[in-house]
Design a protein around this motif. Sequence first.
Motif, PDB file in Angstrom:
ATOM      1  N   TYR A   1     -25.468 103.742  33.311  1.00 15.93           N
ATOM      2  CA  TYR A   1     -25.328 103.211  34.671  1.00 15.93           C
ATOM      3  C   TYR A   1     -26.651 103.282  35.426  1.00 15.93           C
ATOM      4  O   TYR A   1     -27.520 104.105  35.114  1.00 15.93           O
TER       5      TYR A   1
ATOM      6  N   TRP B   1     -25.761 103.132  41.556  1.00 14.51           N
ATOM      7  CA  TRP B   1     -24.313 102.973  41.547  1.00 14.51           C
ATOM      8  C   TRP B   1     -23.640 104.202  40.929  1.00 14.51           C
ATOM      9  O   TRP B   1     -22.667 104.092  40.192  1.00 14.51           O
ATOM     10  N   ASP B   2     -24.148 105.406  41.256  1.00 14.84           N
ATOM     11  CA  ASP B   2     -23.604 106.607  40.633  1.00 14.84           C
ATOM     12  C   ASP B   2     -22.187 106.921  41.108  1.00 14.84           C
ATOM     13  O   ASP B   2     -21.406 107.530  40.381  1.00 14.84           O
TER      14      ASP B   2
ATOM     15  N   ALA C   1     -20.107 105.101  38.792  1.00 16.14           N
ATOM     16  CA  ALA C   1     -20.176 105.720  37.472  1.00 16.14           C
ATOM     17  C   ALA C   1     -19.275 106.946  37.393  1.00 16.14           C
ATOM     18  O   ALA C   1     -18.582 107.162  36.388  1.00 16.14           O
TER      19      ALA C   1
ATOM     20  N   MET D   1     -21.594  98.589  34.744  1.00 15.60           N
ATOM     21  CA  MET D   1     -21.552  99.797  33.928  1.00 15.60           C
ATOM     22  C   MET D   1     -21.420  99.388  32.454  1.00 15.60           C
ATOM     23  O   MET D   1     -20.747  98.407  32.142  1.00 15.60           O
TER      24      MET D   1
END
Length: 509
Positions: A441, A445-446, A449, A471
């Motif tokens: 990822y 955009w954690d 994720a 992802m």
Amino acid sequence: MPTPPRSPSPATKGAQGAPGPRRRPQQPRRRPRPAERSARPVRPPRRPRWAMRAVTTLSVVVLASAGIGHAVVSSLDAGITRIDAFKDMKNRPRAGHGMNVLLVGTDGRDRIGERERRAYRLGGAPCHCTDTMMIVHISEDRERATVVSLPRDSYAEAPAHVDRNTRKPHGPHPVKLNAAYAEGGPQLTIRTVENMTRVKIDHYLEVDFTSFMRTVDVLGGVKVCTPTPMKDRFTGLDLAPGTHLLSGGQALQYVRARHIDGASDLGRMKRQQRFLAALLEKATSSGVLLNPLRFRDVTRAVLGSVRADEGFGTDELLDLGRAMRDFSPSSSEFTTVPIGQMNYQVKGIGSTLKWDAVKADQLFGALRDDKPLTADRPHRGPAPDPVEADPRRIRVLVANGTRTVGLAKRVDAELAATGFATTRRPVTAAVHDVRRTVISYDPRWDLSARSLAAALPGSELRAVPGQGPVMKVTAGADFRKVHKVRFEDPGRPEQNVVRGNEVTCSGDA
């Protein structure tokens, strides 16, 4: 396709009364017949912090009376600090069916040694206020417990009272719910809760950090599980995905953490409920209730720093323990009072949480009528894990990292069925010996994720700067199935009711 959500910017954070004299009955108490018991409800003790208080309160109810023997419980009863929590109360709600205990958690960090305070991030001065508050309802047949969490920042109307610090009279006025304790102690807290809920409180229990930690340690630790990493720099909590056996200090970090996600106190309350269910499972499955010596040790740890109302005594503990000998997590249900408006601004008070009047009335009506909240729902396994991002906005490409034919197609289909926006076009990875499933990822955009990782327990999160919003899941030989998840918007909290066995690690208690 929709762009998945990125991580939000770090969110900003939005006197105890003297024990009353012990009252001893002048004549031997006649044991009431079953038909009389609902007319003589039992009151609860109170103590420190929200999460731990609730945990310790229910453990007092469950552990303190397993029918092991009157002598054992009587010796423990003598060590409870008593408080006249219901002194001179008038115009109270009508008694319902079952027993309602108000569990209150206060700070109490001043009773913890310097070494533990440093280890578990308990610096600063104690606030002498309530940080956790729950109504624990024990059904009249003693076969069910319902726990309702009351957010500390709830908008409340404090009734007329005399300030316990200044001794000045106050007329009715708006407050945050946790301020009632600071102004008027247990009595004003009970009066405020009864006015808001129209539920008559039978007992009051107050617990602190010390009793919470000792209880967990004497039980040998409590097991919790998390599908995603849990990190909170304020409490020092740092858990990797998986199952963990928490000691007392670690458990304290777990139930106090409120900076793990954007849900703040509401998210913390749900973790507290999960922990309470896990503690109940440990207490009822480890033989504590049937072993006099272990029962004594656990109960001493719980009651050693608990304050309770004067009516919660030996006979009540024994009666309750005998009735609850077969109690289990599946016999318990947990929820939070429905919130109608977040960030409800009140002049002179600031941001509060305003209850949904209609839904809250339905909830507390069920407590008054002694009705289960999950009566119309069949018993099931573990509940879907709450996630921070809506799966419908998380785009996923699945690749097969093994030689198992059709694995990527299967993973893609299961993720789509759970709500993720998969490409529906799985591919074959460049390597075919991947043992552990990998989620690649973009760090931007954690949040997405972490939500995807909750659906793939045990998978490895691998940051790939510049990958973009999609992802990539490389399915490994360890893949078994996709775990169901549920999006909970912190800005629009839902009233979810769960059974204890649905939020413990085993899922089948």
